[in-house]
Design an enzyme around this catalytic site. Structure first.
Site, PDB file in Angstrom:
ATOM      1  N   ASN A   1       0.872  -1.176   0.000  1.00 19.77           N
ATOM      2  CA  ASN A   1       0.000   0.000   0.000  1.00 19.77           C
ATOM      3  C   ASN A   1       0.910   1.228   0.000  1.00 19.77           C
ATOM      4  O   ASN A   1       1.731   1.382   0.907  1.00 19.77           O
ATOM      5  CB  ASN A   1      -0.896   0.016   1.230  1.00 19.77           C
ATOM      6  CG  ASN A   1      -1.900  -1.127   1.228  1.00 19.77           C
ATOM      7  OD1 ASN A   1      -1.962  -1.910   0.283  1.00 19.77           O
ATOM      8  ND2 ASN A   1      -2.692  -1.230   2.282  1.00 19.77           N
TER       9      ASN A   1
ATOM     10  N   GLU B   1      -2.882  -0.704  -2.652  1.00 18.95           N
ATOM     11  CA  GLU B   1      -3.615   0.541  -2.418  1.00 18.95           C
ATOM     12  C   GLU B   1      -2.747   1.715  -2.856  1.00 18.95           C
ATOM     13  O   GLU B   1      -1.537   1.721  -2.609  1.00 18.95           O
ATOM     14  CB  GLU B   1      -3.947   0.743  -0.927  1.00 18.95           C
ATOM     15  CG  GLU B   1      -5.094  -0.087  -0.421  1.00 18.95           C
ATOM     16  CD  GLU B   1      -5.400   0.165   1.053  1.00 18.95           C
ATOM     17  OE1 GLU B   1      -5.195   1.297   1.535  1.00 18.95           O
ATOM     18  OE2 GLU B   1      -5.844  -0.792   1.704  1.00 18.95           O
TER      19      GLU B   1
END
Ligand code: BGC
Length: 488
Positions: A332, A393
């Protein structure tokens, strides 16, 4: 490549001139039109484009069909924990509107969707008897995704721990939670991996442990001494390893498993060979408590020395479990966290102080460092010899305002995405094994302690009416996906 480079220069650079096929006339004609850099902005042909969400942030249906309470239900309902006094009881009402939301994903052209499974829907008490109605929701969702040509990528833990486990054994303070997680993971593998081929164990241990157990900011809101925080993190690493084993034992052949981590993002302050080496060392050391112990099977000497008497207690057997081989690593990536230079002092790096004027997005923590999308996967792949990396992400909040005619011109998000994706493309072009990208987030949702005030979606959600509206960034992303390239 700058636009003023001529086609002939480009041909030379690309080694095409050596083929001797272009006549002078043809070359002269080509000179008339400057080459664009399109060809250099392509992503690999099999690159996976997706979006991401998580259960507590979007589902709502907090009491539907036998779901048990999670630590986030309890935490958000306690007064003063969430900035706008809200909670995830309804959120985006995705539990009831998932079909519409799958259509939104399809309209973007995404071929993949990363969602998380709410553990307390499947096991309202954390362990013991499963709740088949909870599983049914994910059966419906997965079937709907597949019917629309979208590959499901499922995360098993995105922070909504069953409250029952918090109360009974102290949540991640106890290794019993790791064992319960393995049982839950095995159950999911047994029932969903006929259709869900990619599973993430845990999302962002690097956030929910320090924020939930050390700083008291996230659920369950504890402020424990460092030794207990380190022990809780160790239990999460153990949970990951046990889950990998359970998924391999119970899942269908071909199921791939890994984790999604908010890796401490290190960037060489200036990319000299010495600083790049220092950034490699920093990536390993600043992620020693989770990613490194999983991928190397041991806590580094520097980590143990730094932790001293607060170091986690562990056995050799546990380290072996923690290091169960994974099929990929999910990263992420939001803000750069450490700009690094080489140092003579062991272990060989210094982190530069961050100037107060460093630019950031509307969330003050979200500093803008597009090069993070290049360096982080590159450094991670190098030090841990990774063959498959996903950006699980990436995205930003924005002070999105809707115009009277119902548009959201989130130019700042488009700027952010364009720059980060540009650097990601640079990584893939250099052969860094990033295989896919999941934009956070599909739609505005419950942004944890900030409630509904921070919007991360590329679809705007009106939380009174539940109407979804594509923002400018949704058009931008659709365009990138359609071209599989970053065109300006
Ligand atoms: C989390 C998401 C969160 C996002 C933006 C990540 O830390 O996994 O749940 O909404 O960042 O803050």
């Amino acid at each position: 490549m700058p636009n003023d480079v001529s086609r002939r220069d480009f041909a030379k650079l690309a080694g095409l001139a050596a083929l001797g096929t272009s006549s002078d006339a043809a070359a002269a004609k080509a000179e008339e039109r400057p080459v664009t850099n399109d060809i250099l902005r392509q992503f690999p042909h099999d690159f996976v484009w997706g979006t991401a969400t998580s259960s507590y942030q979007i589902e709502g249906g907090a009491q539907a069909d036998g779901r048990g309470p999670s630590i986030w239900d309890v935490f958000s309902h306690a007064q003063g924990n969430i900035e706008d006094g809200s909670n995830g009881d309804v959120a985006c009402d995705h539990y009831h509107r998932y079909k519409d939301d799958v259509r939104l994903i399809k309209e973007l052209g995404c071929k993949a969707y990363r969602f998380s499974i709410a553990w307390p829907r499947l096991f309202p008490d954390g362990d013991g008897r499963p709740n088949p109605k909870g599983l049914d929701f994910y059966n419906r969702l997965v079937d709907e995704l597949l019917a629309n040509g979208i590959t499901p990528y499922a995360t098993l833990y995105h922070w909504d721990l069953p409250q029952a486990l918090q109360e009974r054994v102290g949540g991640w303070r106890s290794a019993d939670t790791a064992k319960a997680f393995a049982d839950y993971s095995g159950y999911v593998a047994e029932h969903l991996t006929d259709r869900v081929k990619t599973v993430f164990t845990v999302n962002e241990c690097g956030r929910f442990i320090p924020f939930g157990y050390g700083l008291g900011i996230d659920a369950p809101g504890l402020k424990l001494p460092q030794a207990e925080v380190n022990q809780a993190r160790h239990h999460v690493a153990l949970a990951h390893g046990l889950a990998v084993q359970a998924i391999r034992a119970k899942g269908r052949a071909g199921t791939r498993v890994g984790m999604a981590e908010n890796i401490t993002a290190c960037v060489p302050a200036i990319d000299t060979p010495e600083n790049i080496r220092a950034a490699e060392i920093a990536t390993r050391e600043l992620n020693a408590g989770f990613l490194n112990v999983i991928l190397e099977g041991r806590y580094t000497d520097a980590f143990l020395a730094w932790a001293g008497k607060d170091a986690p207690r562990f056995t050799a057997e546990e380290l072996k479990t923690i290091a169960a081989p994974v099929d990929f690593v999910g990263l992420n990536i939001y803000a750069p966290q450490a700009y690094v230079v080489a140092s003579d002092r062991a272990p060989g790096f210094d982190v530069l102080p961050m100037p107060a004027s460093f630019p950031h997005m509307s969330s003050p923590w979200l500093r803008i460092g597009p090069e993070t999308a290049y360096w982080v996967p590159r450094l991670a792949a190098k030090i841990w010899n990774l063959k498959t990396v996903y950006i699980t992400e990436n995205g930003t909040s924005s002070d999105d305002q809707m115009t009277p005619d119902g548009k959201v011109h989130d130019l700042d998000r488009v700027m952010y995405l364009r720059n980060y994706l540009g650097q990601l493309q640079r990584a893939t072009a250099e052969g860094v094994p990033v295989k896919g990208y999941f934009l956070w987030s599909l739609m505005d949702n419950f942004e944890w302690v900030f409630g509904y005030r921070q919007r991360f979606g590329i679809y705007h959600v009106d939380f009174d009416t539940q109407v979804r509206t594509p923002k400018l960034s949704a058009s931008f992303y659709r365009h990138v996906i359609a071209k599989n390239a970053l065109l300006v």
